[in-house]
Motif scaffolding. Structure first.
Motif, PDB file in Angstrom:
ATOM      1  N   ASN A 185       0.819  -1.216   0.000  1.00 51.61           N
ATOM      2  CA  ASN A 185       0.000   0.000   0.000  1.00 51.61           C
ATOM      3  C   ASN A 185       0.853   1.266   0.000  1.00 51.61           C
ATOM      4  O   ASN A 185       0.557   2.218  -0.722  1.00 51.61           O
ATOM      5  N   VAL A 186       1.913   1.270   0.797  1.00 52.96           N
ATOM      6  CA  VAL A 186       2.793   2.439   0.868  1.00 52.96           C
ATOM      7  C   VAL A 186       3.518   2.639  -0.465  1.00 52.96           C
ATOM      8  O   VAL A 186       3.557   3.746  -1.012  1.00 52.96           O
ATOM      9  N   ILE A 187       4.083   1.551  -0.996  1.00 54.61           N
ATOM     10  CA  ILE A 187       4.794   1.645  -2.271  1.00 54.61           C
ATOM     11  C   ILE A 187       3.847   2.129  -3.372  1.00 54.61           C
ATOM     12  O   ILE A 187       4.188   3.016  -4.158  1.00 54.61           O
ATOM     13  N   SER A 188       2.648   1.554  -3.404  1.00 59.36           N
ATOM     14  CA  SER A 188       1.672   1.938  -4.429  1.00 59.36           C
ATOM     15  C   SER A 188       1.330   3.424  -4.364  1.00 59.36           C
ATOM     16  O   SER A 188       1.225   4.087  -5.397  1.00 59.36           O
ATOM     17  N   ARG A 189       1.147   3.947  -3.153  1.00 58.80           N
ATOM     18  CA  ARG A 189       0.831   5.375  -3.022  1.00 58.80           C
ATOM     19  C   ARG A 189       1.955   6.249  -3.575  1.00 58.80           C
ATOM     20  O   ARG A 189       1.705   7.339  -4.089  1.00 58.80           O
ATOM     21  N   LYS A 190       3.170   5.778  -3.479  1.00 61.09           N
ATOM     22  CA  LYS A 190       4.308   6.569  -3.939  1.00 61.09           C
ATOM     23  C   LYS A 190       4.552   6.451  -5.452  1.00 61.09           C
ATOM     24  O   LYS A 190       4.951   7.426  -6.076  1.00 61.09           O
ATOM     25  N   ILE A 191       4.343   5.249  -6.033  1.00 63.83           N
ATOM     26  CA  ILE A 191       4.781   5.055  -7.414  1.00 63.83           C
ATOM     27  C   ILE A 191       3.667   4.875  -8.437  1.00 63.83           C
ATOM     28  O   ILE A 191       3.916   5.048  -9.632  1.00 63.83           O
ATOM     29  N   ASN A 192       2.454   4.534  -8.008  1.00 70.70           N
ATOM     30  CA  ASN A 192       1.390   4.307  -8.992  1.00 70.70           C
ATOM     31  C   ASN A 192       1.087   5.571  -9.787  1.00 70.70           C
ATOM     32  O   ASN A 192       0.793   6.623  -9.213  1.00 70.70           O
ATOM     33  N   HIS A 193       1.208   5.465 -11.104  1.00 72.17           N
ATOM     34  CA  HIS A 193       0.953   6.560 -12.051  1.00 72.17           C
ATOM     35  C   HIS A 193       1.816   7.788 -11.781  1.00 72.17           C
ATOM     36  O   HIS A 193       1.457   8.898 -12.140  1.00 72.17           O
ATOM     37  N   ASN A 194       2.968   7.559 -11.157  1.00 76.69           N
ATOM     38  CA  ASN A 194       3.903   8.636 -10.850  1.00 76.69           C
ATOM     39  C   ASN A 194       4.930   8.706 -11.989  1.00 76.69           C
ATOM     40  O   ASN A 194       5.914   7.978 -12.002  1.00 76.69           O
ATOM     41  N   GLU A 195       4.664   9.574 -12.953  1.00 71.45           N
ATOM     42  CA  GLU A 195       5.528   9.720 -14.123  1.00 71.45           C
ATOM     43  C   GLU A 195       6.973  10.000 -13.721  1.00 71.45           C
ATOM     44  O   GLU A 195       7.914   9.456 -14.318  1.00 71.45           O
ATOM     45  N   THR A 196       7.152  10.838 -12.724  1.00 72.55           N
ATOM     46  CA  THR A 196       8.499  11.196 -12.287  1.00 72.55           C
ATOM     47  C   THR A 196       9.255   9.965 -11.811  1.00 72.55           C
ATOM     48  O   THR A 196      10.422   9.763 -12.156  1.00 72.55           O
ATOM     49  N   PHE A 197       8.587   9.124 -11.018  1.00 69.56           N
ATOM     50  CA  PHE A 197       9.250   7.916 -10.522  1.00 69.56           C
ATOM     51  C   PHE A 197       9.655   6.990 -11.667  1.00 69.56           C
ATOM     52  O   PHE A 197      10.795   6.528 -11.725  1.00 69.56           O
ATOM     53  N   TRP A 198       8.727   6.684 -12.567  1.00 70.40           N
ATOM     54  CA  TRP A 198       9.019   5.716 -13.630  1.00 70.40           C
ATOM     55  C   TRP A 198      10.061   6.258 -14.611  1.00 70.40           C
ATOM     56  O   TRP A 198      10.897   5.505 -15.106  1.00 70.40           O
ATOM     57  N   ASN A 199      10.059   7.567 -14.862  1.00 73.33           N
ATOM     58  CA  ASN A 199      11.103   8.160 -15.700  1.00 73.33           C
ATOM     59  C   ASN A 199      12.455   8.103 -14.990  1.00 73.33           C
ATOM     60  O   ASN A 199      13.488   7.825 -15.608  1.00 73.33           O
ATOM     61  N   TYR A 200      12.431   8.362 -13.678  1.00 68.76           N
ATOM     62  CA  TYR A 200      13.651   8.251 -12.869  1.00 68.76           C
ATOM     63  C   TYR A 200      14.188   6.816 -12.930  1.00 68.76           C
ATOM     64  O   TYR A 200      15.390   6.595 -13.103  1.00 68.76           O
ATOM     65  N   ALA A 201      13.282   5.835 -12.800  1.00 66.93           N
ATOM     66  CA  ALA A 201      13.684   4.428 -12.848  1.00 66.93           C
ATOM     67  C   ALA A 201      14.353   4.102 -14.178  1.00 66.93           C
ATOM     68  O   ALA A 201      15.433   3.491 -14.214  1.00 66.93           O
ATOM     69  N   LEU A 202      13.731   4.512 -15.275  1.00 67.24           N
ATOM     70  CA  LEU A 202      14.308   4.243 -16.592  1.00 67.24           C
ATOM     71  C   LEU A 202      15.650   4.942 -16.752  1.00 67.24           C
ATOM     72  O   LEU A 202      16.609   4.355 -17.266  1.00 67.24           O
ATOM     73  N   ASP A 203      15.747   6.178 -16.287  1.00 67.35           N
ATOM     74  CA  ASP A 203      17.025   6.907 -16.368  1.00 67.35           C
ATOM     75  C   ASP A 203      18.127   6.184 -15.593  1.00 67.35           C
ATOM     76  O   ASP A 203      19.258   6.076 -16.062  1.00 67.35           O
ATOM     77  N   ARG A 204      17.799   5.672 -14.393  1.00 68.00           N
ATOM     78  CA  ARG A 204      18.809   4.960 -13.589  1.00 68.00           C
ATOM     79  C   ARG A 204      19.223   3.656 -14.270  1.00 68.00           C
ATOM     80  O   ARG A 204      20.388   3.297 -14.274  1.00 68.00           O
ATOM     81  N   ILE A 205      18.252   2.943 -14.851  1.00 65.22           N
ATOM     82  CA  ILE A 205      18.583   1.707 -15.573  1.00 65.22           C
ATOM     83  C   ILE A 205      19.470   2.046 -16.769  1.00 65.22           C
ATOM     84  O   ILE A 205      20.505   1.427 -16.973  1.00 65.22           O
TER      85      ILE A 205
END
Length: 191
Positions: free
Chosen positions: A167-187
């Protein structure tokens, strides 16, 4: 740059996994990420599948903690994955918001709760092998897809455990464009 060894060992896999999330807004949820991981493990035997899920979740954990490092509710700085040969229950270490070294345990769970026995192992390894001050509040961070945990965890460990669950993780990352773009950039920068 990510430090988890699985990223460098399987560069193409990680790029394709995170790139697919960048392309499709509907996939940018923890549940969709888990569905993708489950799909990718269908052809593996049970032991390989468990390792694959665990490694992928540890990489997601590293991305998560690096992205949210300044958030006092979930943040850690100086996140360092534990080398595989030293992993006896602690997947990483970091510095919590009050400046103390703490242990991180990642638990990929489909429907099971986090068990007391699992964290007892983490507690011992953090104390004896990783020099973490596990007697302090928020000294063991549990990053998990589980939605619940054994009641013995809160009874025995009390405020020493910071549970960052589904639940905590979902609140932070679900549909969070900034997070998923950050993830791709780090990869991308790692591979």
């Amino acid at each position: 740059m990510l430090k988890h060894p699985a990223v460098l060992a399987q560069k193409r896999h990680y790029f394709e996994l995170y790139d697919s999330f960048a392309q499709d807004p509907e996939k940018k949820t923890l549940s969709a990420w888990m569905e993708n991981i489950e799909r990718l493990t269908k052809s593996l035997d049970e032991e390989e599948a468990l390792k694959f899920k665990g490694d992928n979740f540890e990489v997601l954990s590293e991305i998560f903690f690096n992205c949210f490092h300044a958030d006092e509710s979930v943040g850690l700085t100086n996140y360092i994955p534990t080398p595989l040969e030293e992993d006896y229950g602690v997947d990483a270490t970091g510095i919590n918001p009050i400046g103390k070294k703490c242990a991180v345990q990642c638990k990929y769970k489909s429907f099971q709760p986090v068990l007391y026995e699992e964290l007892a192992k983490t507690f011992s390894s953090a104390l004896l092998n990783m020099n973490c001050d596990v007697m302090s509040p928020n000294s063991i961070y549990v990053f998990t897809t589980a939605v619940n945990a054994s009641t013995a965890i809160s009874k025995v460990f009390g405020n020493r455990v910071r549970m960052i669950d589904h639940n905590v993780i979902s609140r932070k990352i679900n549909h969070n464009e900034t997070f998923w773009n950050y993830a791709l950039d780090r990869i991308f920068e790692t591979i």
